[in-house]
Design a protein around this motif. Structure first.
Motif, mmCIF file in Angstrom:
data_model
loop_
_atom_site.group_PDB
_atom_site.id
_atom_site.type_symbol
_atom_site.label_atom_id
_atom_site.label_comp_id
_atom_site.label_asym_id
_atom_site.label_seq_id
_atom_site.Cartn_x
_atom_site.Cartn_y
_atom_site.Cartn_z
ATOM 1 N N MET A 82 0.938 -1.107 -0.042
ATOM 2 C CA MET A 82 -0.083 -0.079 0.155
ATOM 3 C C MET A 82 0.689 1.394 -0.086
ATOM 4 S SD MET A 82 -3.278 -0.771 0.085
ATOM 5 C CE MET A 82 -3.190 -2.427 -0.257
ATOM 6 N N VAL A 83 0.417 2.244 -0.819
ATOM 7 C CA VAL A 83 1.108 3.557 -0.580
ATOM 8 C C VAL A 83 -0.003 4.663 -0.050
ATOM 9 C CG1 VAL A 83 2.237 5.255 -1.983
ATOM 10 C CG2 VAL A 83 2.618 3.018 -2.376
ATOM 11 N N VAL A 84 0.103 5.266 0.927
ATOM 12 C CA VAL A 84 -0.818 6.205 1.273
ATOM 13 C C VAL A 84 -0.307 7.520 1.224
ATOM 14 C CG1 VAL A 84 -2.080 6.987 3.410
ATOM 15 C CG2 VAL A 84 -1.578 4.358 2.799
ATOM 16 N N HIS A 85 -1.258 8.425 0.717
ATOM 17 C CA HIS A 85 -0.912 10.213 0.727
ATOM 18 C C HIS A 85 -1.955 10.489 1.508
ATOM 19 C CE1 HIS A 85 2.043 9.533 -2.492
ATOM 20 N NE2 HIS A 85 1.192 8.577 -3.164
ATOM 21 N N LEU A 86 -1.571 11.508 2.435
ATOM 22 C CA LEU A 86 -2.431 12.363 3.085
ATOM 23 C C LEU A 86 -2.203 13.776 3.416
ATOM 24 C CD1 LEU A 86 -4.273 10.985 6.014
ATOM 25 C CD2 LEU A 86 -2.502 12.589 6.858
ATOM 26 N N LEU A 87 -3.307 14.502 3.226
ATOM 27 C CA LEU A 87 -3.373 16.031 3.370
ATOM 28 C C LEU A 87 -4.153 16.345 4.377
ATOM 29 C CD1 LEU A 87 -2.709 18.921 2.280
ATOM 30 C CD2 LEU A 87 -4.721 18.605 1.061
ATOM 31 N N VAL A 88 -3.518 17.224 5.354
ATOM 32 C CA VAL A 88 -4.575 17.665 6.440
ATOM 33 C C VAL A 88 -4.985 19.010 6.204
ATOM 34 C CG1 VAL A 88 -4.654 18.243 9.001
ATOM 35 C CG2 VAL A 88 -3.164 16.315 8.380
ATOM 36 N N ASP A 89 -6.244 19.107 6.069
ATOM 37 C CA ASP A 89 -6.671 20.345 5.571
ATOM 38 C C ASP A 89 -7.395 21.417 6.629
ATOM 39 O OD1 ASP A 89 -7.297 22.266 3.758
ATOM 40 O OD2 ASP A 89 -8.948 21.215 2.632
ATOM 41 N N ASN A 90 -7.590 22.588 6.713
ATOM 42 C CA ASN A 90 -7.909 23.392 7.590
ATOM 43 C C ASN A 90 -9.407 23.892 7.432
ATOM 44 O OD1 ASN A 90 -5.615 23.546 8.919
ATOM 45 N ND2 ASN A 90 -5.113 25.244 7.421
ATOM 46 N N GLU A 91 -10.056 23.035 6.676
ATOM 47 C CA GLU A 91 -11.535 23.116 6.777
ATOM 48 C C GLU A 91 -12.406 23.063 8.023
ATOM 49 O OE1 GLU A 91 -13.644 21.335 3.463
ATOM 50 O OE2 GLU A 91 -12.010 21.541 2.100
ATOM 51 N N GLU A 92 -13.153 23.850 8.314
ATOM 52 C CA GLU A 92 -14.035 23.912 9.700
ATOM 53 C C GLU A 92 -15.219 22.770 9.294
ATOM 54 O OE1 GLU A 92 -13.325 24.958 12.499
ATOM 55 O OE2 GLU A 92 -11.675 25.905 11.633
ATOM 56 N N GLY A 93 -15.376 21.910 10.281
ATOM 57 C CA GLY A 93 -16.508 20.699 10.236
ATOM 58 C C GLY A 93 -16.088 19.711 9.079
ATOM 59 N N ALA A 94 -15.160 19.649 8.378
ATOM 60 C CA ALA A 94 -14.840 18.790 7.488
ATOM 61 C C ALA A 94 -14.558 17.172 8.044
ATOM 62 C CB ALA A 94 -13.900 19.149 6.570
ATOM 63 N N THR A 95 -15.112 16.294 7.510
ATOM 64 C CA THR A 95 -14.690 14.814 7.978
ATOM 65 C C THR A 95 -13.505 14.481 7.322
ATOM 66 O OG1 THR A 95 -16.487 13.926 6.816
ATOM 67 C CG2 THR A 95 -16.976 14.628 8.915
ATOM 68 N N PRO A 96 -13.085 13.279 7.770
ATOM 69 C CA PRO A 96 -11.977 12.678 7.016
ATOM 70 C C PRO A 96 -12.448 12.183 5.675
ATOM 71 C CG PRO A 96 -11.731 12.038 8.947
ATOM 72 C CD PRO A 96 -12.936 12.854 8.992
ATOM 73 N N GLN A 97 -11.668 12.126 4.521
ATOM 74 C CA GLN A 97 -12.033 11.512 3.169
ATOM 75 C C GLN A 97 -11.145 10.735 2.734
ATOM 76 O OE1 GLN A 97 -12.663 14.943 0.873
ATOM 77 N NE2 GLN A 97 -15.023 15.203 1.405
ATOM 78 N N VAL A 98 -11.502 9.483 2.072
ATOM 79 C CA VAL A 98 -10.448 8.578 1.687
ATOM 80 C C VAL A 98 -10.808 8.107 0.459
ATOM 81 C CG1 VAL A 98 -9.292 6.333 2.238
ATOM 82 C CG2 VAL A 98 -10.044 7.743 4.151
ATOM 83 N N GLY A 99 -9.821 7.980 -0.595
ATOM 84 C CA GLY A 99 -9.991 7.681 -2.158
ATOM 85 C C GLY A 99 -9.180 6.413 -2.183
ATOM 86 N N PHE A 100 -9.609 5.637 -3.155
ATOM 87 C CA PHE A 100 -8.777 4.491 -3.478
ATOM 88 C C PHE A 100 -8.481 4.581 -4.939
ATOM 89 C CE2 PHE A 100 -11.689 3.415 -0.362
ATOM 90 C CZ PHE A 100 -10.786 3.254 1.036
ATOM 91 N N VAL A 101 -7.187 4.234 -5.179
ATOM 92 C CA VAL A 101 -6.677 3.813 -6.404
ATOM 93 C C VAL A 101 -6.217 2.299 -6.606
ATOM 94 C CG1 VAL A 101 -4.778 4.580 -8.114
ATOM 95 C CG2 VAL A 101 -5.728 6.291 -6.672
ATOM 96 N N VAL A 102 -6.915 1.544 -7.671
ATOM 97 C CA VAL A 102 -6.675 0.037 -7.775
ATOM 98 C C VAL A 102 -6.322 0.098 -9.145
ATOM 99 C CG1 VAL A 102 -7.441 -2.359 -7.332
ATOM 100 C CG2 VAL A 102 -8.130 -0.362 -5.705
ATOM 101 N N SER A 103 -5.345 -0.172 -9.801
ATOM 102 C CA SER A 103 -4.959 -0.118 -11.166
ATOM 103 C C SER A 103 -4.914 -1.340 -11.697
ATOM 104 C CB SER A 103 -3.282 0.491 -11.485
ATOM 105 O OG SER A 103 -2.586 -0.225 -11.241
ATOM 106 N N LYS A 104 -4.834 -1.502 -13.052
ATOM 107 C CA LYS A 104 -4.907 -2.760 -13.662
ATOM 108 C C LYS A 104 -3.851 -3.643 -13.268
ATOM 109 C CE LYS A 104 -7.631 -1.571 -17.651
ATOM 110 N NZ LYS A 104 -7.925 -1.667 -19.110
ATOM 111 N N ALA A 105 -2.774 -3.312 -12.720
ATOM 112 C CA ALA A 105 -1.694 -4.082 -12.269
ATOM 113 C C ALA A 105 -2.016 -5.048 -11.074
ATOM 114 C CB ALA A 105 -0.583 -3.238 -12.028
ATOM 115 N N VAL A 106 -3.013 -4.762 -10.564
ATOM 116 C CA VAL A 106 -3.719 -5.432 -9.281
ATOM 117 C C VAL A 106 -4.140 -6.752 -9.893
ATOM 118 C CG1 VAL A 106 -5.261 -5.500 -7.391
ATOM 119 C CG2 VAL A 106 -3.741 -3.627 -7.796
#
Length: 97
Positions: free
Chosen positions: A1-25
Motif C-alpha cells: 500500500m501507498v498512502v498519501h495524506l493531506l491535513v486540511d484546515n476546513e471547518e467541520g470537514a470529516t476525513p475523506q479517503v479515496g482508493f486507486v486500484v490499477s490494472k496491475a492489481v
C-alpha cells in the motif's frame, strides 16, 4: 500500500479517503474485491469518534499495489492502518515545524 495524506484546515470537514486500484492489481473482479476490502478496512477508522488514525479534516489516497490481490483481509487491514498512521505522523510533524 501507498498512502498519501493531506491535513486540511476546513471547518467541520470529516476525513475523506479515496482508493486507486490499477490494472496491475489484476482483472476487474480482483480489482473490485480489493476496493471492497479497502472500503471495509477504512470505514471504522473514519467513523470512530476521537479518531486516532486519521486526523480530522484529512484527505487520504490509498493506492493498492499488485500484491494486494493476493493479500488476506487481515494483511490489507494491517497495511492500510500502518500506512495511514505513518502518513498522519508525517503530516502532523510537517505542520508543527
Amino acid at each position: 500500500m501507498v498512502v498519501h495524506l493531506l491535513v486540511d484546515n476546513e471547518e467541520g470537514a470529516t476525513p475523506q479517503v479515496g482508493f486507486v486500484v490499477s490494472k496491475a492489481v489484476g482483472n476487474a473482479v480482483q480489482r473490485n474485491l480489493v476496493k471492497r476490502r479497502l472500503r471495509e478496512v477504512v470505514r471504522p477508522l473514519i467513523a470512530a469518534s476521537g479518531n486516532e488514525v486519521i486526523p480530522g479534516h484529512a484527505r487520504a489516497v490509498v493506492r493498492a499495489l499488485p500484491a494486494a490481490s493476493t493479500a488476506t483481509f487481515a494483511e490489507l487491514s494491517a497495511d492500510v492502518r500502518a500506512g495511514l498512521e505513518k502518513a498522519a505522523r508525517r503530516a502532523t510533524a510537517g505542520r508543527a515545524a
